[in-house]
Motif scaffolding. Sequence first.
Motif, mmCIF file in Angstrom:
data_model
loop_
_atom_site.group_PDB
_atom_site.id
_atom_site.type_symbol
_atom_site.label_atom_id
_atom_site.label_comp_id
_atom_site.label_asym_id
_atom_site.label_seq_id
_atom_site.Cartn_x
_atom_site.Cartn_y
_atom_site.Cartn_z
ATOM 1 N N LEU A 301 0.847 -1.187 0.000
ATOM 2 C CA LEU A 301 0.000 0.000 0.000
ATOM 3 C C LEU A 301 0.884 1.239 0.000
ATOM 4 O O LEU A 301 2.004 1.222 0.512
ATOM 5 N N ILE A 302 0.379 2.304 -0.598
ATOM 6 C CA ILE A 302 1.102 3.565 -0.680
ATOM 7 C C ILE A 302 0.411 4.572 0.217
ATOM 8 O O ILE A 302 -0.787 4.845 0.059
ATOM 9 N N VAL A 303 1.157 5.121 1.155
ATOM 10 C CA VAL A 303 0.615 6.093 2.105
ATOM 11 C C VAL A 303 1.629 7.207 2.308
ATOM 12 O O VAL A 303 2.737 7.180 1.763
ATOM 13 N N SER A 304 1.257 8.173 3.128
ATOM 14 C CA SER A 304 2.169 9.245 3.499
ATOM 15 C C SER A 304 3.348 8.674 4.279
ATOM 16 O O SER A 304 3.198 7.704 5.037
ATOM 17 N N ASP A 305 4.535 9.266 4.096
ATOM 18 C CA ASP A 305 5.701 8.766 4.803
ATOM 19 C C ASP A 305 5.645 9.030 6.301
ATOM 20 O O ASP A 305 6.523 8.612 7.058
ATOM 21 N N ALA A 306 4.595 9.733 6.745
ATOM 22 C CA ALA A 306 4.397 9.936 8.180
ATOM 23 C C ALA A 306 3.831 8.693 8.856
ATOM 24 O O ALA A 306 3.836 8.603 10.092
ATOM 25 N N CYS A 307 3.358 7.747 8.073
ATOM 26 C CA CYS A 307 2.779 6.522 8.633
ATOM 27 C C CYS A 307 3.890 5.566 9.053
ATOM 28 O O CYS A 307 4.711 5.165 8.218
ATOM 29 N N PRO A 308 3.917 5.163 10.306
ATOM 30 C CA PRO A 308 4.949 4.234 10.744
ATOM 31 C C PRO A 308 4.597 2.796 10.378
ATOM 32 O O PRO A 308 3.431 2.429 10.285
ATOM 33 N N ALA A 309 5.629 1.984 10.176
ATOM 34 C CA ALA A 309 5.399 0.562 9.948
ATOM 35 C C ALA A 309 5.123 -0.114 11.285
ATOM 36 O O ALA A 309 5.352 0.442 12.356
ATOM 37 N N GLY A 310 4.621 -1.329 11.208
ATOM 38 C CA GLY A 310 4.290 -2.068 12.425
ATOM 39 C C GLY A 310 2.817 -2.416 12.476
ATOM 40 O O GLY A 310 2.183 -2.635 11.441
ATOM 41 N N LYS A 311 2.250 -2.425 13.668
ATOM 42 C CA LYS A 311 0.837 -2.754 13.823
ATOM 43 C C LYS A 311 -0.028 -1.569 13.429
ATOM 44 O O LYS A 311 0.239 -0.433 13.806
ATOM 45 N N GLY A 312 -1.075 -1.858 12.651
ATOM 46 C CA GLY A 312 -1.998 -0.818 12.224
ATOM 47 C C GLY A 312 -3.327 -1.407 11.832
ATOM 48 O O GLY A 312 -3.580 -2.609 12.017
ATOM 49 N N GLU A 313 -4.194 -0.567 11.300
ATOM 50 C CA GLU A 313 -5.526 -0.992 10.875
ATOM 51 C C GLU A 313 -5.840 -0.389 9.512
ATOM 52 O O GLU A 313 -5.516 0.781 9.255
ATOM 53 N N LEU A 314 -6.455 -1.182 8.660
ATOM 54 C CA LEU A 314 -6.984 -0.683 7.400
ATOM 55 C C LEU A 314 -8.481 -0.490 7.565
ATOM 56 O O LEU A 314 -9.212 -1.438 7.867
ATOM 57 N N VAL A 315 -8.949 0.739 7.394
ATOM 58 C CA VAL A 315 -10.363 1.067 7.532
ATOM 59 C C VAL A 315 -10.960 1.177 6.138
ATOM 60 O O VAL A 315 -10.562 2.033 5.348
ATOM 61 N N ILE A 316 -11.891 0.298 5.817
ATOM 62 C CA ILE A 316 -12.504 0.225 4.493
ATOM 63 C C ILE A 316 -13.888 0.863 4.566
ATOM 64 O O ILE A 316 -14.745 0.416 5.333
ATOM 65 N N THR A 317 -14.108 1.904 3.787
ATOM 66 C CA THR A 317 -15.382 2.636 3.795
ATOM 67 C C THR A 317 -16.130 2.375 2.496
ATOM 68 O O THR A 317 -15.593 2.601 1.407
ATOM 69 N N HIS A 318 -17.366 1.911 2.611
ATOM 70 C CA HIS A 318 -18.197 1.599 1.445
ATOM 71 C C HIS A 318 -18.993 2.817 0.994
ATOM 72 O O HIS A 318 -19.067 3.814 1.724
ATOM 73 N N PRO A 319 -19.605 2.758 -0.189
ATOM 74 C CA PRO A 319 -20.336 3.917 -0.706
ATOM 75 C C PRO A 319 -21.432 4.427 0.219
ATOM 76 O O PRO A 319 -21.766 5.611 0.180
ATOM 77 N N ASP A 320 -22.024 3.553 1.049
ATOM 78 C CA ASP A 320 -23.085 3.998 1.946
ATOM 79 C C ASP A 320 -22.554 4.485 3.294
ATOM 80 O O ASP A 320 -23.330 4.781 4.199
ATOM 81 N N GLY A 321 -21.237 4.561 3.441
ATOM 82 C CA GLY A 321 -20.649 5.034 4.684
ATOM 83 C C GLY A 321 -20.312 3.938 5.671
ATOM 84 O O GLY A 321 -19.660 4.195 6.686
ATOM 85 N N THR A 322 -20.740 2.700 5.416
ATOM 86 C CA THR A 322 -20.417 1.590 6.298
ATOM 87 C C THR A 322 -18.912 1.326 6.269
ATOM 88 O O THR A 322 -18.288 1.382 5.212
ATOM 89 N N ARG A 323 -18.354 1.023 7.439
ATOM 90 C CA ARG A 323 -16.916 0.792 7.530
ATOM 91 C C ARG A 323 -16.614 -0.600 8.078
ATOM 92 O O ARG A 323 -17.342 -1.126 8.910
ATOM 93 N N ARG A 324 -15.514 -1.158 7.615
ATOM 94 C CA ARG A 324 -15.000 -2.413 8.117
ATOM 95 C C ARG A 324 -13.525 -2.217 8.450
ATOM 96 O O ARG A 324 -12.828 -1.474 7.746
ATOM 97 N N VAL A 325 -13.050 -2.861 9.488
ATOM 98 C CA VAL A 325 -11.690 -2.660 9.965
ATOM 99 C C VAL A 325 -10.932 -3.982 9.948
ATOM 100 O O VAL A 325 -11.410 -4.989 10.473
ATOM 101 N N ALA A 326 -9.755 -3.985 9.344
ATOM 102 C CA ALA A 326 -8.874 -5.157 9.329
ATOM 103 C C ALA A 326 -7.546 -4.776 9.969
ATOM 104 O O ALA A 326 -6.908 -3.798 9.558
ATOM 105 N N LYS A 327 -7.135 -5.536 10.963
ATOM 106 C CA LYS A 327 -5.852 -5.286 11.616
ATOM 107 C C LYS A 327 -4.737 -5.919 10.787
ATOM 108 O O LYS A 327 -4.839 -7.068 10.364
#
Length: 407
Positions: A301-327
């Motif tokens: 994934l490509i993100v800002s260089d301010a993002c540290p590596a390690g443990k994080g979460e990917l927040v997936i937002t659908h067209p209706d605003g519903t979100r799902r979170v994957a660690k």
Amino acid sequence: MKSDFRHLDSTAGTIRNTKREGHPQIHQAEPAAARSKPQQKPVVYGAARNTRGRAIGFLPRSEILHRIYNASVAGLLLFMVLPLFTLISLALLMTQSRPIFYRGNRVGRNGELFDIYKFRTLDTAKAAQLTKDKVLPAGSGLETPLGGFLRETRLDELPQLVNVLKGDMNICGPRPLRPEIADLLGPGSRGFSARLSVKPGLLGPTQAFMSHGTSKSVRGRLNAAMCIKPVSYRSELEMIVLVGACVMARSVSKLTSRLLRRNADNDTPMRDWAAKSGVMVSYRWADAVASPVRLIDDENLIVSDACPAGKGELVITHPDGTRRVAKVISEKRDTLAPGEVVLRYRPSSDYSHYILERYLMQSVVVPHHSHFLFRHVARAAKGRFHLTKRFADYSDYSEVSTLRFKN
């Protein structure tokens, strides 16, 4: 058609509810941003809706009536798909060696073994060795010429209608287990006895809402929840229509894309799953700071260089605003233009792997309900179908879209 299976769109909620019935709980944390900002629209989970009375179950109220119902529905469906059944058989006969059908042992009700029928989509001998104690890994390369298409669209499952007619399976039930997997789970596994108390099924929440790569533990927990709930015939019929429509739509889409796809070399551009699936993705780390993800594929994934590596979460937002979170767990791979970094990531658990496959890559039969065609049409009618610039901070998207990553 309005889907009444939205409460299964997030199996997290369904599995969480099983704690009351003695089953293990899988917890998906609410985003910290939602907790810290009460004025924001709360995360809406499908399973939180008051639809328990409509939840699908596998436990029959009457064995005789349930058998008549399953045989009748299977016979009708087999008659309806007979032309497609014949077409697939001829196509397999011309593109691969015999046999056309796969026949293998599965564990049925009360632990009795039966032979399941499918269209053969894999190199049978190699697949048997590779999948002794796990699901078939992605990119195994064991598919026959049409095997990948049939597995992606689930059309390889059509011959199981014969199993339903024979009485080995039901239309709806847990996914059939191979004896080797059943031995690994063992009778001491939580929910295993409940699973063997009902017949396996051609359709079900795990078959519809989970991919081939979803782990047995995640599938098993959802199946255990369904095996102690009584059958709802209305819900079953709705699922048959829903899955049938999604399979046909997916088949047409996959076939069209294959016919129109141009030959590509091995040095392929990075695939942006977020753009392909029509979702927005952000990367959040420990202190709840989130950064938009510019591009994301299966591993990077490509993100800002301010993002540290390690443990994080990917927040997936659908067209209706519903979100799902994957660690996820990430590590720095490369630095791009100033201010951008490439992180290699992997899910931190089987459940997070399921979240990514279902909601980001959408490698499932039934997509999230906000991606149904009629919902796209509804948004278009309301004037909301225009493409919004996802991240204003990035001015030259075309430059990144042609990136190539080499191992």
